[in-house]
Design an enzyme around this catalytic site. Structure first.
Site, PDB file in Angstrom:
ATOM      1  N   ASN A  11      79.183  49.523  13.703  1.00  0.00           N
ATOM      2  CA  ASN A  11      78.837  48.472  14.667  1.00  0.00           C
ATOM      3  C   ASN A  11      77.522  47.851  14.202  1.00  0.00           C
ATOM      4  O   ASN A  11      76.469  48.464  14.331  1.00  0.00           O
ATOM      5  CB  ASN A  11      78.687  49.100  16.063  1.00  0.00           C
ATOM      6  CG  ASN A  11      78.145  48.126  17.087  1.00  0.00           C
ATOM      7  OD1 ASN A  11      78.070  46.918  16.836  1.00  0.00           O
ATOM      8  ND2 ASN A  11      77.765  48.651  18.252  1.00  0.00           N
ATOM      9  N   TRP A  12      77.613  46.652  13.670  1.00  0.00           N
ATOM     10  CA  TRP A  12      76.414  46.006  13.115  1.00  0.00           C
ATOM     11  C   TRP A  12      75.484  45.476  14.209  1.00  0.00           C
ATOM     12  O   TRP A  12      74.359  45.085  13.936  1.00  0.00           O
ATOM     13  CB  TRP A  12      76.819  44.845  12.196  1.00  0.00           C
ATOM     14  CG  TRP A  12      77.355  45.270  10.864  1.00  0.00           C
ATOM     15  CD1 TRP A  12      77.716  46.539  10.480  1.00  0.00           C
ATOM     16  CD2 TRP A  12      77.590  44.425   9.727  1.00  0.00           C
ATOM     17  NE1 TRP A  12      78.153  46.528   9.183  1.00  0.00           N
ATOM     18  CE2 TRP A  12      78.089  45.242   8.693  1.00  0.00           C
ATOM     19  CE3 TRP A  12      77.431  43.052   9.488  1.00  0.00           C
ATOM     20  CZ2 TRP A  12      78.428  44.734   7.435  1.00  0.00           C
ATOM     21  CZ3 TRP A  12      77.767  42.555   8.240  1.00  0.00           C
ATOM     22  CH2 TRP A  12      78.261  43.388   7.221  1.00  0.00           C
ATOM     23  N   LYS A  13      75.984  45.428  15.434  1.00  0.00           N
ATOM     24  CA  LYS A  13      75.192  44.868  16.543  1.00  0.00           C
ATOM     25  C   LYS A  13      74.701  43.469  16.160  1.00  0.00           C
ATOM     26  O   LYS A  13      75.418  42.755  15.465  1.00  0.00           O
ATOM     27  CB  LYS A  13      74.043  45.809  16.917  1.00  0.00           C
ATOM     28  CG  LYS A  13      74.559  47.236  17.146  1.00  0.00           C
ATOM     29  CD  LYS A  13      73.551  48.160  17.746  1.00  0.00           C
ATOM     30  CE  LYS A  13      74.179  49.540  17.941  1.00  0.00           C
ATOM     31  NZ  LYS A  13      73.304  50.469  18.617  1.00  0.00           N
ATOM     32  N   HIS A  98      80.084  48.652  25.349  1.00  0.00           N
ATOM     33  CA  HIS A  98      78.955  49.331  24.693  1.00  0.00           C
ATOM     34  C   HIS A  98      77.791  49.417  25.684  1.00  0.00           C
ATOM     35  O   HIS A  98      77.588  48.502  26.487  1.00  0.00           O
ATOM     36  CB  HIS A  98      78.540  48.564  23.435  1.00  0.00           C
ATOM     37  CG  HIS A  98      77.587  49.331  22.582  1.00  0.00           C
ATOM     38  ND1 HIS A  98      76.250  49.421  22.884  1.00  0.00           N
ATOM     39  CD2 HIS A  98      77.779  50.069  21.461  1.00  0.00           C
ATOM     40  CE1 HIS A  98      75.666  50.197  21.966  1.00  0.00           C
ATOM     41  NE2 HIS A  98      76.560  50.594  21.100  1.00  0.00           N
ATOM     42  N   GLU A 100      74.797  48.895  25.366  1.00  0.00           N
ATOM     43  CA  GLU A 100      73.858  47.758  25.298  1.00  0.00           C
ATOM     44  C   GLU A 100      74.398  46.569  26.082  1.00  0.00           C
ATOM     45  O   GLU A 100      73.623  45.806  26.672  1.00  0.00           O
ATOM     46  CB  GLU A 100      73.593  47.408  23.819  1.00  0.00           C
ATOM     47  CG  GLU A 100      72.699  48.466  23.172  1.00  0.00           C
ATOM     48  CD  GLU A 100      72.908  48.665  21.686  1.00  0.00           C
ATOM     49  OE1 GLU A 100      73.544  47.815  21.035  1.00  0.00           O
ATOM     50  OE2 GLU A 100      72.431  49.702  21.175  1.00  0.00           O
ATOM     51  N   GLU A 168      78.973  57.739  23.409  1.00  0.00           N
ATOM     52  CA  GLU A 168      77.654  57.434  22.859  1.00  0.00           C
ATOM     53  C   GLU A 168      76.586  57.709  23.917  1.00  0.00           C
ATOM     54  O   GLU A 168      76.345  56.874  24.797  1.00  0.00           O
ATOM     55  CB  GLU A 168      77.573  55.959  22.456  1.00  0.00           C
ATOM     56  CG  GLU A 168      78.591  55.545  21.415  1.00  0.00           C
ATOM     57  CD  GLU A 168      78.129  54.312  20.628  1.00  0.00           C
ATOM     58  OE1 GLU A 168      78.037  54.414  19.417  1.00  0.00           O
ATOM     59  OE2 GLU A 168      77.843  53.274  21.246  1.00  0.00           O
ATOM     60  N   GLY A 174      70.012  54.887  18.298  1.00  0.00           N
ATOM     61  CA  GLY A 174      68.863  54.305  17.607  1.00  0.00           C
ATOM     62  C   GLY A 174      67.587  55.111  17.730  1.00  0.00           C
ATOM     63  O   GLY A 174      66.499  54.601  17.451  1.00  0.00           O
ATOM     64  N   SER A 213      72.929  57.783  16.483  1.00  0.00           N
ATOM     65  CA  SER A 213      72.131  58.358  15.387  1.00  0.00           C
ATOM     66  C   SER A 213      72.958  59.180  14.397  1.00  0.00           C
ATOM     67  O   SER A 213      72.469  60.191  13.882  1.00  0.00           O
ATOM     68  CB  SER A 213      70.962  59.184  15.944  1.00  0.00           C
ATOM     69  OG  SER A 213      70.063  58.330  16.657  1.00  0.00           O
ATOM     70  N   GLY A 234      75.818  52.791  14.206  1.00  0.00           N
ATOM     71  CA  GLY A 234      75.026  51.572  14.309  1.00  0.00           C
ATOM     72  C   GLY A 234      74.214  51.347  13.041  1.00  0.00           C
ATOM     73  O   GLY A 234      74.733  50.927  12.013  1.00  0.00           O
ATOM     74  N   GLY A 235      72.925  51.665  13.101  1.00  0.00           N
ATOM     75  CA  GLY A 235      71.989  51.378  12.015  1.00  0.00           C
ATOM     76  C   GLY A 235      72.477  51.785  10.634  1.00  0.00           C
ATOM     77  O   GLY A 235      72.337  51.021   9.661  1.00  0.00           O
TER      78      GLY A 235
END
Ligand code: 13P
Length: 251
Positions: A11-13, A98, A100, A168, A174, A213, A234-235
């Site tokens: 997930n590149w967000k 998600h 976010e 999640e 993150g 993470s 993610g990251g």
């Protein structure tokens, strides 16, 4: 326990520009010829890049997904994107609910469910996210929160091919912090129970991803936990080397 093929999803967000294509191309090269890889691979770039990334993965087995969709098919909803539009751009999956989006846009379980139904209507697989906040965890309410989110967010027609769950924990996203494998096992087992009780054999086959993470250094341990059928990353999905380091847990 049903055999479930794993899925590693990135997930590149709100990250990535046209230049990010080189990371995708690098990943395609790493995957080439890896016939024994025991997982599917998915990249969810921002909507602006779905078409470009789809081009970049041509000839590989990497699938493309969106990060959100509107519940309606089309119409006067400025700034929104429908599941049908994502499908038209080459997506096969879409992330819905998600944390976010739940936090930034006030998305309720009912809204998430409507989006998952829209994904199904368009022929996309919905990746439905759930997860507790740190305060909920500290209050010992993790399982209660997860069960309630699943109840409200999953469409009645959910099936293993059309629906993926992503657990999640909000406090692990993150932050570099992760739950212990024992904690992950406890939550994923509870999710599996909910899925089997509601969807029977389909619930036994539904993928349950862990997210928060996930890094190359912890992927193997987390992916080995019972009822963990892959990762939502993610990251560490932004760089081909890192993402490959996670995918390699399934080599
Ligand atoms: P990180 O892997 O950056 O913690 O993000 C997890 C996530 O929210 C994926 O959807």
């Amino acid at each position: 326990m049903a055999r479930v093929k794993a899925l590693v999803a990135g997930n590149w967000k709100m990250n990535g520009e046209k230049a990010s294509k080189k990371e995708v191309t690098a990943l395609v090269r790493k995957l080439a010829g890896k016939k024994k890889l025991a997982c599917d691979v998915l990249i969810c770039p921002p909507a602006t890049l779905v078409g470009l990334v789809k081009e970049a993965v041509r000839g590989s087995k990497i699938a493309i997904g969106g990060q959100d969709c509107h519940a309606k098919e089309s119409g006067a909803h400025t700034g929104d994107i429908s599941a049908e539009m994502l499908k038209d751009a080459g997506a096969t999956h879409v992330i819905v609910g998600h944390s976010e989006r739940r936090a930034d846009h006030g998305e309720t379980d009912a809204a998430v469910r409507a989006k998952a139904e829209a994904a199904h209507r368009a022929g996309l697989t919905a990746i439905v996210c759930v997860g507790e906040t740190e305060a909920e965890r500290d209050a010992g309410a993790t399982l209660k929160v997860i069960r309630s989110q699943l109840k409200g967010s999953l469409p009645d027609a959910a099936a293993a091919k059309t629906t993926v769950i992503a657990y999640e924990p909000v406090w692990a996203i993150g932050t570099g912090r992760t739950p212990t494998p024992e904690d992950v096992a406890r939550v994923h087992a509870a999710i599996r129970n909910v899925l089997e009780a509601r969807f029977g054999a389909e619930g036994a086959k539904m993928r349950i991803l862990y997210g928060g993470s996930v890094k190359p250094a912890n992927a193997k341990e987390l992916m080995a936990v019972p009822n963990v059928n892959g990762a939502l990353v993610g990251g560490a999905s932004l760089k081909a080397d890192d993402f490959w380091g996670i995918i390699s847990a399934y080599l």
